[in-house]
Design a protein around this motif. Structure first.
Motif, mmCIF file in Angstrom:
data_model
loop_
_atom_site.group_PDB
_atom_site.id
_atom_site.type_symbol
_atom_site.label_atom_id
_atom_site.label_comp_id
_atom_site.label_asym_id
_atom_site.label_seq_id
_atom_site.Cartn_x
_atom_site.Cartn_y
_atom_site.Cartn_z
ATOM 1 N N ASP A 218 0.890 -1.264 -0.394
ATOM 2 C CA ASP A 218 0.360 -0.169 0.146
ATOM 3 C C ASP A 218 1.430 1.555 -0.230
ATOM 4 O O ASP A 218 0.575 2.273 -0.339
ATOM 5 C CB ASP A 218 -1.151 0.149 0.893
ATOM 6 N N ALA B 100 1.600 1.627 -3.115
ATOM 7 C CA ALA B 100 0.683 1.805 -4.566
ATOM 8 C C ALA B 100 0.529 3.463 -4.378
ATOM 9 O O ALA B 100 0.088 4.311 -5.581
ATOM 10 C CB ALA B 100 -0.727 0.722 -3.884
ATOM 11 N N LEU C 84 3.046 5.178 -6.415
ATOM 12 C CA LEU C 84 2.628 4.985 -7.856
ATOM 13 C C LEU C 84 1.862 6.024 -8.254
ATOM 14 O O LEU C 84 1.677 6.061 -9.805
ATOM 15 C CB LEU C 84 1.852 2.816 -8.242
ATOM 16 N N HIS C 85 0.302 5.457 -7.931
ATOM 17 C CA HIS C 85 -0.674 6.495 -7.919
ATOM 18 C C HIS C 85 -0.712 7.843 -7.807
ATOM 19 O O HIS C 85 -1.118 8.794 -8.644
ATOM 20 C CB HIS C 85 -1.994 6.018 -8.050
ATOM 21 N N GLU C 86 0.029 7.941 -6.988
ATOM 22 C CA GLU C 86 0.455 9.815 -6.548
ATOM 23 C C GLU C 86 1.231 10.249 -7.170
ATOM 24 O O GLU C 86 1.087 11.833 -7.397
ATOM 25 C CB GLU C 86 0.010 10.084 -5.267
ATOM 26 N N LEU D 79 2.896 7.399 -11.771
ATOM 27 C CA LEU D 79 2.754 7.731 -12.847
ATOM 28 C C LEU D 79 1.994 8.731 -13.697
ATOM 29 O O LEU D 79 1.851 9.185 -14.798
ATOM 30 C CB LEU D 79 1.161 6.815 -12.836
ATOM 31 N N PRO D 80 1.377 10.017 -12.604
ATOM 32 C CA PRO D 80 0.885 11.680 -12.836
ATOM 33 C C PRO D 80 1.948 11.598 -13.488
ATOM 34 O O PRO D 80 2.439 12.634 -14.475
ATOM 35 C CB PRO D 80 0.742 11.946 -12.106
ATOM 36 N N ALA E 53 1.858 -4.478 -10.593
ATOM 37 C CA ALA E 53 0.733 -3.769 -10.784
ATOM 38 C C ALA E 53 1.236 -2.219 -11.335
ATOM 39 O O ALA E 53 0.741 -1.881 -11.954
ATOM 40 C CB ALA E 53 0.224 -2.992 -9.484
ATOM 41 N N HIS F 157 0.308 -0.390 -15.072
ATOM 42 C CA HIS F 157 0.120 0.547 -15.539
ATOM 43 C C HIS F 157 0.743 1.646 -15.949
ATOM 44 O O HIS F 157 0.837 2.392 -16.684
ATOM 45 C CB HIS F 157 0.065 1.362 -13.842
ATOM 46 N N GLN G 79 5.716 15.418 -5.344
ATOM 47 C CA GLN G 79 4.492 15.860 -6.375
ATOM 48 C C GLN G 79 4.334 17.515 -6.609
ATOM 49 O O GLN G 79 4.354 18.648 -7.327
ATOM 50 C CB GLN G 79 2.357 15.491 -5.124
#
Length: 372
Positions: A222, A225, A228-230, A233-234, A270, A274, A365
């Motif tokens: 987690d 993850a 990865l997603h926040e 990938l962006p 995962a 993606h 970010q």
């Protein structure tokens, strides 16, 4: 390219860094044998890796270092000057009988991959991913640096936007040092904090080309993850890469002896699922990984995922026999869990997301927004 290509070689089967070295274990041969046992490696998907010529290696490595590496293999020894100058003949990078041919084969595989990807597609070179190699010295089990050679080759083809994503437990210091400040390159690395080579700090941006996320000890699926997603990938999507190079070291998995991260192999899968749609060209490399069962299972699962095969819950007998035939002399006293030989996929390792991971992802970010 109609289907993904797997690049391998028998040199990995017949060579070893020595019986007491972490890389005494079989890795690429296990992936080949396991994939074939399940029917995932048809003849037309496999290419034998060429050995990179010395002239090709000097796209990054110095001629003096390449010559020293060849000489060390030819004579089976190094002098004190060579050891001091080039890091050869050390505990991490010992002298062994294929010490030039084996890494040159890994480099040749990654260079071949860039040629195969000229018009798009996906290529897997599990023998690659040697991301610690320096221009004039061996480092961290890496005699050559095939990711750097591949990145340089992709830019030499005329590509202007390339992403390098590295989820090995150890920071990709050799790649970052070699490629820092390269126009059009995005480098992202997740790795265990306070782990050798002790580089890749949160605020290390490699002249504006890198995002580094050091993960705390015990970070699990987690935590990854969220990154990865926040973050990953962006950032990659915003870069709009014409090619992605993905280094998928297996040492971030819980059972690895050389790190203290706690991923299951589903975290790597995962990431692949993606990342692959984000670029027309995709090169997947191996990297670290020092538990023969976790490496073989993970890298085989990645090949299956890249190729579109369904991974069964239970392995057929020929595949189980491949895994049952492995041994691990450095950890022979440890019990071997049943799932190491009966399945490929780990159970996910979930848990509360560590506060440090949330804070560091937010920090990165903000930096990514500033770059854009």
């Amino acid at each position: 390219m109609d289907r993904p290509i797997f690049i391998g070689s028998e040199i990995y089967r017949g060579s070893s860094y020595g019986p007491r070295h972490p890389l005494a274990i079989p890795r690429v041969p296990t992936v080949i044998d396991l994939s074939r046992a399940i029917g995932w490696l048809p003849r037309d998907s496999y290419r034998t890796s060429p050995r990179a010529r010395p002239a090709a290696l000097t796209a990054f490595h110095t001629p003096r270092y390449v010559a020293a590496l060849q000489q060390a293999e030819a004579t089976g020894q190094v002098c004190e000057g060579t050891r001091a100058d080039h890091g050869l003949g050390t505990l991490s990078n010992p002298v062994f009988s294929e010490m030039f041919r084996r890494p040159a084969t890994a480099a040749g595989g990654s260079l071949l991959a860039t040629e195969l990807l000229a018009n798009g597609g996906a290529v897997y070179n599990p023998g690659g991913g040697t991301h610690h190699g320096q221009a004039d010295r061996a480092s961290g089990f890496c005699y050559l640096n095939d990711p750097v050679l591949a990145l340089k080759a992709l830019f030499a083809q005329g590509l202007t936007r390339v992403a390098y994503v590295d989820i090995d437990a150890h920071h990709s210091d050799g790649v970052e040092q070699a490629m820092a400040g390269t126009d059009g390159l995005l480098m992202i690395s997740t790795h265990e904090e306070n782990r050798w080579p002790f580089t890749g700090g949160l605020d290390d941006h490699a002249q504006g080309t890198a995002l580094n996320l050091p993960l705390p000890l015990g970070a699990q699926d987690d935590d990854f993850a969220l990154a990865l997603h926040e973050m990953i990938l962006p950032t990659v999507a915003a870069h709009r890469p014409q090619a992605i190079v993905f280094q998928c070291g297996a040492d971030a998995v819980l059972e690895d002896p050389l790190s203290r991260l706690a991923f299951s192999n589903t975290a790597h899968i995962a990431a692949l699922r993606h990342l692959r749609p984000l670029s027309p060209r995709f090169l997947m490399l191996g990297g670290g990984g020092y538990n023969p069962w976790s490496v073989g299972r993970l890298w085989t699962a990645l090949w299956a995922t890249l190729s579109g095969y369904d991974i069964p819950d239970h392995l057929p007998t020929p595949a189980r026999q491949v895994l049952e035939g492995l041994s691990w002399t450095r950890k022979a006293h440890l019990p071997r869990p049943d799932h190491w030989t009966t399945t490929i996929l780990d159970a996910p390792r979930n848990g509360p997301i560590l506060a440090e991971v949330r804070q560091r992802v937010r920090h990165l970010q903000a930096r990514q927004v500033a770059w854009v």
